[in-house]
Scaffold this motif. Structure first.
Motif, PDB file in Angstrom:
ATOM      1  N   LYS A  40     -45.842  20.861  59.021  1.00  0.00           N
ATOM      2  CA  LYS A  40     -44.617  20.056  58.998  1.00  0.00           C
ATOM      3  C   LYS A  40     -44.762  18.990  57.912  1.00  0.00           C
ATOM      4  O   LYS A  40     -45.842  18.395  57.766  1.00  0.00           O
ATOM      5  N   ASN A  61     -42.814  22.513  63.107  1.00  0.00           N
ATOM      6  CA  ASN A  61     -42.111  21.809  64.185  1.00  0.00           C
ATOM      7  C   ASN A  61     -40.595  21.852  64.082  1.00  0.00           C
ATOM      8  O   ASN A  61     -39.907  21.623  65.071  1.00  0.00           O
ATOM      9  N   ILE A  83     -44.096  25.062  67.083  1.00  0.00           N
ATOM     10  CA  ILE A  83     -44.780  24.138  67.988  1.00  0.00           C
ATOM     11  C   ILE A  83     -43.938  22.913  68.319  1.00  0.00           C
ATOM     12  O   ILE A  83     -44.424  21.987  68.953  1.00  0.00           O
ATOM     13  N   MET A 205     -55.736  18.452  68.280  1.00  0.00           N
ATOM     14  CA  MET A 205     -55.105  18.144  67.003  1.00  0.00           C
ATOM     15  C   MET A 205     -56.175  17.426  66.158  1.00  0.00           C
ATOM     16  O   MET A 205     -57.337  17.387  66.543  1.00  0.00           O
ATOM     17  N   SER A 206     -55.773  16.859  65.018  1.00  0.00           N
ATOM     18  CA  SER A 206     -56.781  16.278  64.120  1.00  0.00           C
ATOM     19  C   SER A 206     -57.697  15.273  64.819  1.00  0.00           C
ATOM     20  O   SER A 206     -58.884  15.225  64.553  1.00  0.00           O
ATOM     21  N   ARG A 221     -54.419  23.040  66.713  1.00  0.00           N
ATOM     22  CA  ARG A 221     -53.288  22.835  65.791  1.00  0.00           C
ATOM     23  C   ARG A 221     -53.582  21.603  64.949  1.00  0.00           C
ATOM     24  O   ARG A 221     -53.531  20.477  65.464  1.00  0.00           O
ATOM     25  N   GLY A 223     -53.101  19.277  61.407  1.00  0.00           N
ATOM     26  CA  GLY A 223     -52.360  18.941  60.202  1.00  0.00           C
ATOM     27  C   GLY A 223     -53.118  17.962  59.320  1.00  0.00           C
ATOM     28  O   GLY A 223     -53.654  18.302  58.280  1.00  0.00           O
ATOM     29  N   THR A 224     -53.151  16.707  59.772  1.00  0.00           N
ATOM     30  CA  THR A 224     -53.691  15.619  58.953  1.00  0.00           C
ATOM     31  C   THR A 224     -55.103  15.885  58.433  1.00  0.00           C
ATOM     32  O   THR A 224     -55.411  15.599  57.275  1.00  0.00           O
ATOM     33  N   ARG A 230     -49.262  12.605  56.394  1.00  0.00           N
ATOM     34  CA  ARG A 230     -47.911  13.061  56.060  1.00  0.00           C
ATOM     35  C   ARG A 230     -47.097  11.897  55.523  1.00  0.00           C
ATOM     36  O   ARG A 230     -47.214  10.816  55.990  1.00  0.00           O
TER      37      ARG A 230
END
Ligand SMILES: *Cc1c(COP(=O)(O)O)cnc(C)c1O
Length: 230
Positions: A40, A61, A83, A205-206, A221, A223-224, A230
């Motif tokens: 995302k 997302n 998600i 998550m991260s 899951r 991302g960062t 982000r």
């Protein structure tokens, strides 16, 4: 922040090695933990770099944002995971374009996905999102309602209930994180003791994926930690 290809590879390798270490520390097979790169607010270029670094699974997302990026990877063997929060008027595109939907929290949505999954497509993999820590507007069913929803989804065609997912708020320390994730694991074990055959714990998550892996996460899951902020 601009991410050069080398940097991106570095982040993927770094996250993969942390996943491996957490799995080994828990006496688990690292291959039993799937990395889903959460993209995302990331560009298609970031997805391309991660795919080049060997990432096969991507999480999004927001439907419109996801579809625009997915169009650029048509024909590539990537798996797409939805998600985010789901509106019922978005289910058709999800049923047609995604491989997994992790954020199921009501039967109506699962029913629509089952009806709208194309006839020729493989069953759509679903997870029930569970709200383990009460929070306003977070989504997810409360633990006491998981069993009834799972039983109903298991009857639907063209979808396959794979397991449970959670997005808990940050906890004070690793012990508290593990306590929350352990509750999702126990819920999954209870479903399997009652006739389900679920193989997925989508958690971590991260900030907390090592704790999640210690408690049995099969899918994290992230991302960062892969792409930067982000
Ligand atoms: C954004 C998001 C993630 C990834 O979060 P990071 O902290 O950036 O790793 C994972 N799961 C869900 C549901 C998300 O919305």
């Amino acid at each position: 922040m601009l991410i050069s290809p080398q940097n991106s590879t570095l982040h993927v390798q770094n996250v993969r090695s942390r996943i491996r270490q957490a799995a080994v520390a828990a006496g688990r097979d690292p291959a039993a933990v799937t990395l889903v790169a959460v993209t995302k607010a990331q560009t298609a270029e970031s997805i391309r770099l991660a795919a080049t670094a060997g990432v096969t699974d991507f999480g999004e997302n927001y439907l419109q944002e996801a579809l625009a990026k997915m169009d650029q990877f048509a024909g590539q063997a990537l798996r797409w995971h939805f998600i985010g929060g789901i509106q019922s008027n978005n289910t058709r595109a999800m049923a047609e374009r995604f491989d997994w939907v992790h954020s199921i929290d009501r039967l109506n949505i699962a029913r629509r996905l089952a009806e709208q999954r194309p006839f020729h497509a493989a069953p759509l993999s679903l997870c029930i999102q569970v709200e383990l820590v009460p929070e306003p507007n977070k989504g997810g069913v409360i633990p006491s309602e998981v069993r009834q929803l799972a039983d109903a989804i298991a009857q639907l065609p063209k979808v396959r209930l794979r397991g449970l997912m959670c997005v808990p708020p940050p906890q004070a320390d690793a012990a508290a994180e593990r306590g929350v994730f352990a509750r999702l694991r126990v819920l999954l074990e209870e479903l399997n003791a009652n006739g389900h055959e679920l193989d997925t714990l989508s958690m971590g998550m991260s900030g907390d994926f090592e704790s999640a892996i210690a408690e049995g996460a099969t899918l994290v899951r992230i991302g960062t930690a892969l792409f930067g902020h982000r």
